[in-house]
Design a protein around this motif. Structure first.
Motif, short mmCIF file in Angstrom:
data_model
loop_
_atom_site.label_atom_id
_atom_site.label_comp_id
_atom_site.label_asym_id
_atom_site.label_seq_id
_atom_site.Cartn_x
_atom_site.Cartn_y
_atom_site.Cartn_z
N GLU B 242 115.04 194.78 47.56
CA GLU B 242 114.50 196.07 47.11
C GLU B 242 113.48 195.91 45.99
O GLU B 242 113.00 196.91 45.45
N GLY B 243 113.21 194.67 45.57
CA GLY B 243 112.25 194.48 44.49
C GLY B 243 112.86 194.64 43.11
O GLY B 243 112.15 194.72 42.10
N ASN B 244 114.21 194.68 43.03
CA ASN B 244 114.86 194.76 41.73
C ASN B 244 114.83 193.38 41.07
O ASN B 244 115.09 192.37 41.73
N LEU B 245 114.54 193.34 39.76
CA LEU B 245 114.47 192.08 39.04
C LEU B 245 115.86 191.45 38.93
O LEU B 245 116.81 192.10 38.49
N LEU B 246 115.99 190.19 39.39
CA LEU B 246 117.28 189.49 39.32
C LEU B 246 117.28 188.47 38.18
O LEU B 246 118.30 188.26 37.53
N GLY B 247 116.14 187.82 37.95
CA GLY B 247 116.07 186.78 36.92
C GLY B 247 114.69 186.15 36.94
O GLY B 247 113.74 186.74 37.46
#
Lengths: 453, 453
Positions: B242-247
C-alpha cells in the motif's frame, strides 16, 4: 541469493525499452531511455549486442554522455568513444567529476586528451593532474576533490549560514563536512547530523568527530573497500603523507570497487578480464580466449606426455586407460576446493603467512579423511567393474596420493604465487590442475607398472 | 587489483594483536582488541583457528558481543554462540538493531529465542516480528526500523528544532529524513543537505525530493543492491504494497550483500558455501567436501564408462589413451570461459532470454575460430609425436567438435538451469565438464574406431 535475472531491478523497464526499439518507435525509445539514470543507461548498453548498442547510444542525450561513459566497462566505453568526434567528447566529459574524468581520460586518443585538458580551467586542471598522479586502483585514484571544509573555531551557526550561501548547494553523498586547520591539514569530520542536532552556539571543535581516520592516498582500492566495510563509512577524507587534505572518497565508488574485485576474482579463474564485454567482437574474443587455451594446452600435453611414458603398461592393461581420468579429476576437484577457499581468504585478508600453516594442516587432515573414503569407494567400483583386486588396490592408492597432493597444492599455491607477484585468481587454477593431472596419472600408472606387470 | 594480503587495511594492527597474544600478554591484548571496530573484531576472529578464536572471544567486552556476532558468518557465529549462556546471549543481542537481531535470532536455540523476545519491549517486538516476516535476503529482511519521518507541511525551521530535541540524536548513516503523510504513506525524502541549504521558512514540501522511489519490501537483496549501485543511494525507504513506510535500508548492509553474493558465486563453483569457515572442524569440512567429490565422482565414472566402450580400439592404438585427455581438457577450458561469462551476465541482469540467442551465436562463432586454430595445432603436435597423419586428423576433428559442444553447453546451461530453479553458480561447472568429457572422449575414440581400425 540466486534468483532469475528477469527479476533484476528495473529489468522490466529495460525490457519495455527493448520492445519499443524493436517496434522502431525511436522517438518514444529516446524518451524512455533518457528518463533512466546514467548508470542504468550504461547497464542497458552493456547488455546489448554491438549494432543495437550503437543505435541506442545515438539516442542518449548529449548531456548524459559523459556520465554514462564513466559507468561503462573499458571495452564497451572504447567502442562508443570511437563513435564520437572530438567536439562531442570534450562537451561530454568536460563536466565530469575529477575522479571520473581521470579514469576516462586514459582511454582517449592523445589528441583529444590535449583538447580536453586545454578546455579545463586552471583549478580543474590541477585537480586532474593530482588525480592522474595516483594509480587508478589507489585511494588517490578513487578520490574526488569536491570537499567542503570548515575550521574548528567556527560556530555551527556560522557553518550553517556558510552552507546556505553555497551557490550550487552541497555535493551529492555528503554526510559530513571536513575539518581542517589553517594549513589545510586534516583534523576530523563534522557530521551533518551533529551539525543539525547540536546547539548552534557550539563550535565545530565541540561538535566534530575525531575518530574518523583519514585514508592515505597511497592505499590500494582493496584497502579502502575494507576500511569502508569495517567502519560502515559513507565518505572518507584522503590525505597525503603530511596529512594535508587531498579529497574524499564516496561509498558509491567503493561499491564499484567491491563489484570489480569480485568480477576479477570470478572471471580471472577462466582467464577472462573483468573488462570483458559479453558482446565483444568475435575476432577480439577469439584472440583473448586463444591465449588461455594455449596455456592450458601446454599443461594438457604435459599430462599426455606423462601418460606416454606408460604406453607399454596401458598396452597390457587397457583398464588403466579407462580408469585414469577418474584419478586425475578427483584430485582436480578436491584441489580446487582448497584453492578457492585460500584465494578468498587472501582477498579478505584473513589468510596470511601467520595462519597459513593452520590452513595447510586442516586441509591435509580433511584430505586424509576424504582420501580414505574415496579410495575405498573407487577401489570397490573398479573391482566390481574389472573383477581385478590388484587394479582396485592400485587405483585406491593413487586416489589417496592425489587427494593429499591436491590439498598441499591448493593450500600453498595462492600464498606462493602472491609472493612472486602473480595473481592467484588468474594462475592458481591452471597450475593446480597441472599438478593434480600429473600426480594423478603418475601415481596411478606408476604404481600399476610396479605392481601389476 | 591483487595485492599481497599483508597490505590489507588494519592487517598490521591485527598482526600486532596476534603477536601480543602469542606472548601471553592477555590484558594488553584485550585492550587492543576492544579498541577495534566490531567488524574488525569479527574479521580477526574469522581469521583464527578455533582454539585461538575461542580464547580471543572471551577477551571481547560484553558490550560488543552482540555487534560482533552480527558481523560474523553463520558457521563462526554458531561456534561462538555455543560458548555463551542464556544470560550473556540475551544481554549481548538485546540491544541490536532490529535487522541484525532478526538475522541473528534465527541461529539461536528456541529456548533462548523465547527469552530474548520476552526481554524486548512491545514496540521492538512488533518490529522484530515484521522483520522476521520477510526472508533474510529480501528488502524486508535487510531493512531497519530506525526511520526519522517528517510531514510535508512542516517548515524546515520546525524540522531543525524537532531534530535538536531528539534525545539520542539521529541514527548512524542518515542522509535524509523520510517524508510521510498522516496515514504514514511514503511521499519522498528530505536530504539533510537540502534541509541545511534551503531557507528555514520553506516548507518540507518545497525542499523535499520526489524522485527517490521507495523499495518494495518483497524485492530480493540482489534487486536492492542493483538499485543502490545504479542510483548511488546511501539509504532507501522500504514500503509495503500500500506504500506505507516500513523502514529503511542503509548502504553498509548493501555492501555486505554485494560481498556475500560475490562469495556465493566464487565459492559456489567449487561446491563451497559462502558461510564456510576457513577453520571449520576437520570432520565437518570433510563431510561437506565429500558430497561435492561424490557428485563429481559420478561424472568421472560416466566419462570412464564412455572410454570403456572403446577398450578394443585403445588396445590396438595406445596413442589414443595418451592423447584423449587433451581433447577433454581443451573442451573443459573453453566451455568454462563461456559458462563463466554467462553466469556473470545473469548475476548482473545483463543476460536475459532476449539477448541469450546473441550470446550463443557469438560464442559459437568464437568457438568456430578457436576450434580451427587448435585443431591444427593439436593435430600437428600429434602428427610429429606419433608420426601418424590419421591420428592427427582424428584428434583435430575431435577437438573441433568438442570446442563447439563446449560453447553450446556453456552458453545454454546457465539460463536452462535457472529456468529449473537450479543455481548455475553451483551446478553449472559440474554439468559442463560432464558434457565436455563425454563429448570429447566419444568424438575422439568414436572417430578413431570408425577411421583407424
Amino acid at each position: 541469493m540466486s534468483l532469475p535475472a528477469t527479476s533484476i531491478a528495473d529489468n522490466t523497464r529495460l525490457e519495455d525499452l527493448r520492445r519499443v526499439l524493436e517496434q522502431g518507435a525511436v522517438r518514444q525509445a529516446a524518451r524512455m531511455l533518457n528518463a533512466l539514470q546514467p548508470a542504468e543507461i550504461a547497464h542497458l548498453l552493456e547488455s546489448l549486442p554491438h549494432k543495437e548498442r550503437e543505435l541506442l547510444w545515438n539516442l542518449v542525450d548529449a548531456e548524459y554522455d559523459g556520465e554514462v561513459l564513466a559507468y561503462l566497462h573499458d571495452d564497451v566505453r572504447e567502442q562508443l568513444i570511437a563513435l564520437m568526434d572530438a567536439g562531442e567528447l570534450i562537451a561530454a566529459i568536460g563536466t565530469l567529476d575529477t575522479d571520473d574524468l581521470a579514469d576516462l581520460i586514459q582511454d582517449l586518443p592523445l589528441a583529444i586528451t590535449r583538447e580536453v585538458v586545454k578546455s579545463l580551467d586552471q583549478q580543474r586542471r590541477d585537480r586532474l593532474e593530482k588525480a592522474l598522479s595516483y594509480p587508478e586502483d589507489s585511494a588517490g585514484g578513487l578520490m574526488n576533490s569536491d570537499t567542503v571544509t570548515v575550521r574548528p573555531e567556527m560556530t555551527l551557526d556560522v557553518v550553517i549560514r556558510y552552507l546556505r550561501r553555497l551557490k550550487d548547494g552541497l555535493p551529492d553523498i555528503t554526510d559530513n563536512l571536513i575539518v581542517v586547520d589553517r594549513k589545510g591539514r586534516y583534523l576530523g569530520v563534522l557530521y551533518l547530523t551533529d551539525l543539525l542536532t547540536h546547539d548552534p552556539e557550539d563550535s565545530v571543535a565541540e561538535a566534530m568527530t575525531l575518530d574518523v581516520q583519514a585514508i592515505p592516498a597511497t592505499w590500494s582500492a582493496r584497502e579502502v573497500a575494507t576500511r569502508f566495510e569495517q567502519h560502515d563509512l559513507v565518505t572518507a577524507p584522503v590525505v597525503d603523507e603530511e596529512g594535508n587534505l587531498l579529497g574524499r572518497i564516496t561509498v558509491d565508488d567503493v561499491m564499484d570497487v567491491i563489484r570489480e574485485e569480485a568480477d576479477h576474482q570470478f572471471l580471472g579463474q577462466a582467464g577472462l578480464s573483468e573488462t570483458e564485454d559479453m558482446f565483444a567482437p568475435v575476432i577480439l574474443s577469439a584472440r583473448r580466449r586463444a591465449l588461455w587455451l594455449g596455456i592450458n594446452l601446454l599443461t594438457a600435453f604435459l599430462a599426455a606426455w606423462v601418460i606416454g611414458r606408460f604406453e607399454d603398461t596401458i598396452q597390457q592393461i587397457v583398464a588403466l586407460a579407462v580408469l585414469m581420468p577418474v584419478v586425475a579429476s578427483m584430485g582436480g576437484i578436491a584441489g580446487t576446493q582448497t584453492l578457492t577457499l585460500a584465494i578468498r581468504g587472501l582477498a579478505l585478508g584473513q589468510l596470511t603467512s601467520n595462519n597459513s600453516r593452520w590452513l595447510l594442516m586442516k586441509e591435509l587432515a580433511v584430505a586424509a579423511i576424504n582420501s580414505v573414503i574415496w579410495a575405498l569407494v573407487v577401489a570397490l567400483i573398479a573391482w566390481v567393474w574389472f573383477r581385478d583386486p590388484q587394479i582396485a588396490l592400485v587405483i585406491g592408492a593413487a586416489i589417496s596420493i592425489n587427494l593429499l597432493a591436491a590439498a598441499l597444492a591448493g593450500a600453498l599455491l595462492p600464498l606462493a604465487l602472491e609472493r612472486f607477484g602473480i595473481d592467484p585468481a588468474l594462475a592458481g587454477g591452471v597450475i593446480l590442475t597441472t599438478v593434480t593431472d600429473v600426480v594423478g596419472f603418475l601415481a596411478f600408472l606408476g604404481l600399476a607398472t610396479l605392481f601389476l606387470l
